[in-house]
Design a protein around this motif. Structure first.
Motif, PDB file in Angstrom:
ATOM      1  N   LEU A  11      -8.232 -13.443  -6.626  1.00  0.00           N
ATOM      2  CA  LEU A  11      -7.371 -12.696  -5.715  1.00  0.00           C
ATOM      3  C   LEU A  11      -7.452 -11.216  -6.094  1.00  0.00           C
ATOM      4  N   HIS A  13      -6.184  -7.439  -5.140  1.00  0.00           N
ATOM      5  CA  HIS A  13      -5.294  -6.526  -4.421  1.00  0.00           C
ATOM      6  C   HIS A  13      -5.877  -5.121  -4.553  1.00  0.00           C
ATOM      7  N   SER A  29      -5.992  -7.116   0.699  1.00  0.00           N
ATOM      8  CA  SER A  29      -6.306  -8.100  -0.336  1.00  0.00           C
ATOM      9  C   SER A  29      -7.343  -9.091   0.153  1.00  0.00           C
ATOM     10  N   LEU A  31      -8.943 -13.067  -0.957  1.00  0.00           N
ATOM     11  CA  LEU A  31      -8.896 -14.278  -1.764  1.00  0.00           C
ATOM     12  C   LEU A  31     -10.257 -14.948  -1.645  1.00  0.00           C
ATOM     13  N   PRO A  47      -1.657  -7.759   1.901  1.00  0.00           N
ATOM     14  CA  PRO A  47      -1.491  -8.409   0.589  1.00  0.00           C
ATOM     15  C   PRO A  47      -0.474  -9.542   0.577  1.00  0.00           C
ATOM     16  N   ALA A  51      -1.468 -13.390  -0.363  1.00  0.00           N
ATOM     17  CA  ALA A  51      -0.873 -13.964  -1.577  1.00  0.00           C
ATOM     18  C   ALA A  51      -0.171 -15.287  -1.298  1.00  0.00           C
ATOM     19  N   ALA A  56      -4.050 -19.225  -3.544  1.00  0.00           N
ATOM     20  CA  ALA A  56      -3.739 -18.062  -4.383  1.00  0.00           C
ATOM     21  C   ALA A  56      -2.981 -18.458  -5.642  1.00  0.00           C
ATOM     22  N   VAL A  61      -6.256 -12.762 -10.878  1.00  0.00           N
ATOM     23  CA  VAL A  61      -5.799 -11.637 -10.062  1.00  0.00           C
ATOM     24  C   VAL A  61      -6.368 -10.331 -10.616  1.00  0.00           C
TER      25      VAL A  61
END
Length: 437
Positions: A11, A13, A29, A31, A47, A51, A56, A61
């Motif tokens: 993940l 960001h 973001s 994934l 994001p 998330a 996730a 991260v």
């Protein structure tokens, strides 16, 4: 101690993300599922939404608030086997043919030297965020193809063929040799490096050779690429069989008076290879000189164009022909993508990489074209030109060729993500894909 297991999901960001198909967020973001043979995007966007994706939970991260995430890039026209030559100055008295003589004299023929040069070009491509290339591989040598297939890159390895007039049959025989190699490894593949042909240019590969290459693209599917309408010397030679190209052929022992019967009819290069263009939608590099009628011809035949902006400027083609007409080509429905050409015509300070990111930034600054357009030319349009799945060069859910992070000098809460990438001067960092650690 037990080894630490890397989570299958990643993940990220970031300050923003952008692709050529309308996906843009700031911040944004991604994934990514990296458990399979190829990374795949599970979610992309705002994001908080990303998330909340079920995958996730438990993902590794990464926080990159000062970076924009984009797909890996495509370089649809390059010459990796010339990397060893490095940048060559092109002074005010230099001509295309005098430059070509530098290349001819400096080109290596030893198998190990060819492989080393291609591997250097591969490393510079990866440094620049490129995952796929259309490489002009030299004259029927398999070392460049082998080196590419041993690398993380994918794309097409186009093998050059030459032949004018009485020598065209010899070039056609070499095409047959290439097609036979293609039956050993299927020439159309979803992944990896495809074998292709490159009848070099109208001044070095005549119309029947060009047409034979186009026929082999149509059946059995051997991709073809040629240089077309690249320089004023080419136009003069095709139209009148005179000028510096004829002098170069004389110097190389390649001129025969019988060639005059195949040239000098007042034609322009596109008309000269019209049979090939009518046979299959081959890939043509440069097209620095083109008329309205020729744009219509290229559009009608589905011909795809690779524009190499910095190479065209290096050779001062804007002085000879005026501004490149890539925007009119796009308006006419022609697929136009980006290439770097070889490292020979790069500024020395940018020669440590071979990347269409530099071409994108050059066009964005010079022409004021949209960031979305140049990103498309360096990703999805290039993928289509090389026979690759364009979706793998977007941030759409599904397999992806790679993800790059580009540090930008902007606040992630308010940036135009695409423009920020092009206004920055930083090199890309691989998050997943060819250059990721």
């Amino acid at each position: 101690m037990p080894q630490r297991t890397t989570p299958p999901h990643l993940l990220i960001h970031a300050g923003g993300l952008a692709d050529a198909e309308g996906r843009t967020n700031a911040p944004g973001s991604l994934l990514i599922d990296r458990s399979g043979p190829e990374p795949a995007i599970l979610a992309a966007g705002e994001p908080g939404v990303v998330a909340r994706h079920p995958a996730a939970d438990g993902a590794e991260v990464i926080h990159r608030p000062g970076a924009v995430l984009i797909p890996a890039l495509v370089n649809a026209h390059t010459h990796l086997d010339l990397t060893h030559l490095g940048p060559i100055p092109f002074g005010p008295t230099e001509t295309f043919t005098s430059w070509a003589m530098h290349v001819i004299r400096g080109r290596v023929s030893d198998a190990e030297a060819i492989t080393a040069s291609v591997r250097d070009g591969i490393a510079r491509s990866i440094r620049g965020g490129v995952a796929a290339v259309g490489d002009i591989a030299g004259v029927c040598r398999l070392e460049p193809t082998v080196a590419l297939r041993e690398s993380p890159l994918e794309g097409v390895s186009y093998h050059e063929v030459f032949g004018l007039g009485p020598e065209e049959q010899q070039g056609i025989d070499r095409l047959t040799w290439l097609a036979d190699r293609g039956t050993e490894v299927p020439p159309v593949v979803d992944r990896g490096v495809t074998l292709g042909s490159s009848p070099h240019a109208p001044y070095s590969a005549g119309p029947s050779l060009q047409a034979a290459a186009a026929q082999l693209q149509r059946d059995p599917g051997l991709p073809a690429c040629t240089h077309l309408s690249e320089c004023p010397e080419e136009l003069e030679f095709i139209a009148s069989a005179t000028g510096p190209v004829r002098d170069l052929l004389h110097a190389l022992g390649g001129w025969d008076d019988a060639l005059a019967a195949h040239l000098g009819r007042g034609e322009r290069p596109i008309a000269h290879v019209a049979e090939a263009l009518e046979t299959a939608p081959i890939l043509v590099a440069h097209v620095n000189s083109v008329t309205d009628d020729e744009i219509a011809h290229l559009a009608r035949t589905g011909t795809r164009v690779v524009y190499c902006p910095r190479s065209s400027t290096y050779f001062r083609n804007h002085e000879h022909f005026g501004p490149h007409r890539y925007r009119e080509m796009l308006d006419a429905g022609i697929s136009v993508c980006l290439g770097t050409d070889s490292v020979l015509n790069h500024p020395p300070e940018q020669a440590d990489r071979l990347t269409t990111l530099d071409e994108m930034r050059f066009l964005f600054a010079r022409d004021g074209v949209s960031a979305e357009l140049v990103l498309r030319m360096a990703t999805t349009a290039g993928a289509v030109a090389l026979g690759l799945d364009p979706a793998r060069f977007t941030l759409a859910p599904g397999p992806i060729a790679g993800v790059l992070a580009i540090e930008v000098d902007a606040d992630g809460a308010s940036i135009d993500a695409r423009a920020a990438v092009l206004q920055a001067a930083t090199l890309p960092e691989w998050i997943v894909g060819a250059g990721a650690s």
